[in-house]
Design an enzyme around this catalytic site. Structure first.
Site, PDB file in Angstrom:
ATOM      1  N   TYR A 187      -2.532  -1.167  10.938  1.00 52.16           N
ATOM      2  CA  TYR A 187      -2.773  -1.828   9.675  1.00 52.16           C
ATOM      3  C   TYR A 187      -1.428  -1.618   8.797  1.00 52.16           C
ATOM      4  CZ  TYR A 187      -3.789  -2.188   4.704  1.00 52.16           C
ATOM      5  OH  TYR A 187      -3.717  -2.366   3.219  1.00 52.16           O
ATOM      6  N   HIS A 188      -1.452  -0.231   8.506  1.00 49.01           N
ATOM      7  CA  HIS A 188      -0.092   0.331   7.493  1.00 49.01           C
ATOM      8  C   HIS A 188       1.256  -0.397   8.181  1.00 49.01           C
ATOM      9  CE1 HIS A 188      -3.339   3.040   5.828  1.00 49.01           C
ATOM     10  NE2 HIS A 188      -2.704   2.437   4.683  1.00 49.01           N
ATOM     11  N   THR A 205       0.869  -1.166   0.084  1.00 52.86           N
ATOM     12  CA  THR A 205       0.104   0.180  -0.133  1.00 52.86           C
ATOM     13  C   THR A 205       0.972   1.321  -0.055  1.00 52.86           C
ATOM     14  OG1 THR A 205      -1.506   1.460   1.362  1.00 52.86           O
ATOM     15  CG2 THR A 205       0.081  -0.277   2.798  1.00 52.86           C
ATOM     16  N   LYS A 246       1.709  -3.897   6.892  1.00 46.56           N
ATOM     17  CA  LYS A 246       2.093  -4.014   5.663  1.00 46.56           C
ATOM     18  C   LYS A 246       3.752  -3.637   5.600  1.00 46.56           C
ATOM     19  CE  LYS A 246      -0.544  -4.606   2.657  1.00 46.56           C
ATOM     20  NZ  LYS A 246      -1.182  -5.831   2.074  1.00 46.56           N
ATOM     21  N   SER A 251      -1.151   3.907  10.727  1.00 48.29           N
ATOM     22  CA  SER A 251      -2.075   3.141  11.406  1.00 48.29           C
ATOM     23  C   SER A 251      -1.515   1.761  11.830  1.00 48.29           C
ATOM     24  CB  SER A 251      -3.360   2.821  10.409  1.00 48.29           C
ATOM     25  OG  SER A 251      -3.034   2.123   9.427  1.00 48.29           O
TER      26      SER A 251
END
Length: 418
Positions: free
Chosen positions: A181-182, A144, A185, A179
Site C-alpha cells: 500500500y505505501h 502518507t 502512494k 507495505s
C-alpha cells in the site's frame, strides 16, 4: 470555492464535505463505496453506524440548505470521471479515493495487485481528467508519512538539498515504504509531481500522519462518519479505543517503541482546509507533512488507557507479537512547519480527543463486541497468507453497483438504488 472530493463517503471525505460547506464552499463528490465493501470483506463494520448514501445526501441538503452533487463512480472509470468534473467545474479537487490499508495490501498477491492497481491507476485517471476538464484546479492529494519509512535521518517536507561529488541539487527525499500500500502512494506522489512539471498542474501532496477521532454530530446521526476498528482498516488509536470500550486489552504491537506522527480528525480537517484555501501555484508540486504530535505506539496505548479510566472503564494494556516487518526502535523526527506557516493551530489535546471518542463509541459497544474477532492481527508481513476471501477487484466492481445505498452492515444488507 468549488471543491470536488473524490472519496467523499469515507472517514475523512464525509466530515470534510460538511466542514467545507459550513465555511461557505460549494462541495460535490464521487465515491464507488468500496470502503464499505472492503470492511465487509474483512467481516467487520464501522463501529459508529453510518447511513446509506442517499440518506447522507438528504441530511447534507438539510444541513447546508443545498444539494451535494454526487457521482457513484470509480476513478478508474475515466469517461465517467471526466463527465463529473466537467459538469461541476471545480476550483479544487481533493483526492481521498484510494485503498488506505497496509494490512489489506499484504494479505496475498490478489490484494497487493488490487491495491496498487486501484490506487495508481485511479490517480492517473484523475490527473488526465483534470488536465482535460479542469486544468486550472488545485489538486490536494492525500499521501502518507509512511512513504518516508523510518530513515536514520530527520524527515523534511518532501525535498532536501544534496551534495554529491562536488555538485548540489534539491531532490525528493528518498522513500522507504513498508507495505505494498505505501509503495502505491510513493508511485502516486511521483506521478503527481511529474504531471505538475509536464502540464503545469498545481498540486499539494499531503503526507499525513495517523488520524484518530470520531465525527458524530449530535443533531443528526445521518451525518456521522465511519470509524473502523478491524485490523486492516482500523488505525491504532481508533482500534485501541474500541478495545477499551468493550473491555478487551489494548494491544500495541511488539514492544511499542515504534514512533508515528499523528493528529486528530478535527486537526486534519483544519489542515486540509488551510491547504485548499492557500493553493499551490500553477506548475508547483508542493509537499506538506501533516501531523501534530510524534508519539510511540506504547505511549498511545497508555493515553487511551488513561482516557478510558477517566470515564470509569477499567482498561488495561497487553502487547501482542508484531505482525509487521518494521524496526521497533528507530529515529523519527519529521518536519511539519509548512502547515503552521499557513496558520494551523492545534485544537484540543489528545487526551480530550480520546475521551470524546470513547464517549461517542460507548453507545455502540455491542456493535464492536459482535465483531471483536476482527481486532487481533491475522495478516503477517513475512508469512505466506492463506486467503479464502473473494477476489477484491471482483468484489469491488460488484459492490460498486450493488452497495450504493446500503447501510454499513458488512455488505450483507438489503440493496436499494441511490
Amino acid at each position: 470555492m468549488r471543491v470536488f472530493i473524490a472519496g467523499i463517503d469515507g472517514y475523512l471525505g464525509w466530515p470534510l464535505a460538511q466542514h467545507l460547506a459550513a465555511r461557505g464552499h460549494t462541495v460535490a463528490g464521487a465515491d464507488a463505496l468500496l470502503r464499505r465493501a472492503w470492511v465487509g470483506e474483512r467481516g467487520s463494520v464501522s463501529a459508529v453506524p453510518i447511513a446509506p448514501v442517499y440518506e447522507r445526501l438528504a441530511a447534507f441538503r438539510e444541513l447546508s440548505g443545498g444539494p451535494l452533487p454526487f457521482s457513484p463512480l470509480d476513478l478508474r472509470d475515466h469517461p465517467a470521471l471526466g463527465r463529473a468534473l466537467a459538469a461541476f467545474a471545480p476550483d479544487a479537487v481533493v483526492h481521498l479515493a484510494e485503498c488506505p490499508s497496509a494490512p489489506y495490501s499484504m494479505i496475498d498477491f490478489r490484494h497487493a495487485d488490487f491495491v496498487q492497481s486501484n490506487n495508481v491507476s485511479g490517480t492517473l485517471s484523475l490527473l488526465f481528467a483534470m488536465r482535460e476538464h479542469c486544468p486550472g484546479a488545485h489538486l490536494v492529494k492525500l499521501g502518507t508519512m509512511g512513504e518516508y519509512g523510518t530513515p536514520d535521518l530527520d524527515i523534511p517536507e518532501g525535498f532536501f538539498d544534496v551534495e554529491f561529488r562536488g555538485r548540489r541539487d534539491r531532490l525528493p527525499f528518498p522513500r522507504q515504504a513498508g507495505s505494498w500500500y505505501h509503495w502505491s502512494k510513493v508511485f502516486d506522489s511521483q506521478n503527481v509531481g511529474f504531471a505538475c512539471r509536464l502540464w503545469g498542474l498545481a498540486a499539494t501532496d499531503v503526507m499525513q500522519g495517523v488520524v484518530y477521532g470520531s465525527w458524530c454530530p449530535p443533531a443528526d446521526p445521518r451525518l456521522n462518519s465511519r470509524l473502523d476498528f478491524d485490523e486492516a482498516f482500523g488505525t491504532a488509536v481508533n482500534r485501541f479505543c474500541c478495545q477499551a470500550v468493550i473491555g478487551r486489552p489494548i494491544t500495541p504491537y511488539g514492544n511499542g517503541t515504534q514512533s508515528r506522527g499523528l493528529l486528530s480528525l478535527a486537526d486534519c480537517l483544519q489542515c486540509l482546509t488551510l491547504v485548499l484555501e492557500h493553493p499551490a501555484a500553477p506548475g508547483e508540486y508542493r509537499v506538506v507533512n501533516q501531523l501534530r504530535d510524534v508519539l510511540s505506539v506504547g505511549r498511545l496505548a497508555e493515553l487511551v488507557r488513561d482516557a478510558a479510566r477517566a470515564l470509569g472503564i477499567d482498561a488495561r494494556i497487553a502487547a501482542v507479537d508484531n505482525p509487521r516487518d518494521e524496526a521497533e526502535a528507530h529515529h523519527y523526527n519529521p518536519d511539519s512547519e509548512k502547515l503552521r506557516e499557513l496558520g494551523f493551530k492545534p485544537s484540543a489535546p489528545i487526551g480530550a480527543e480520546l475521551r470524546q471518542m470513547i464517549g461517542d463509541l460507548l453507545p455502540h459497544a455491542d456493535r464492536v463486541r459482535a465483531h471483536a474477532d476482527r481486532l487481533p492481527p491475522t495478516v503477517h508481513w513475512r508469512r505466506p497468507q492463506i486467503s479464502s476471501v473473494p477476489n477484491p477487484a471482483e468484489e469491488g466492481n460488484r459492490n460498486e453497483r450493488e452497495t450504493a445505498a446500503d447501510h454499513d452492515d458488512g455488505g450483507r444488507g438489503p440493496h436499494r438504488p441511490a
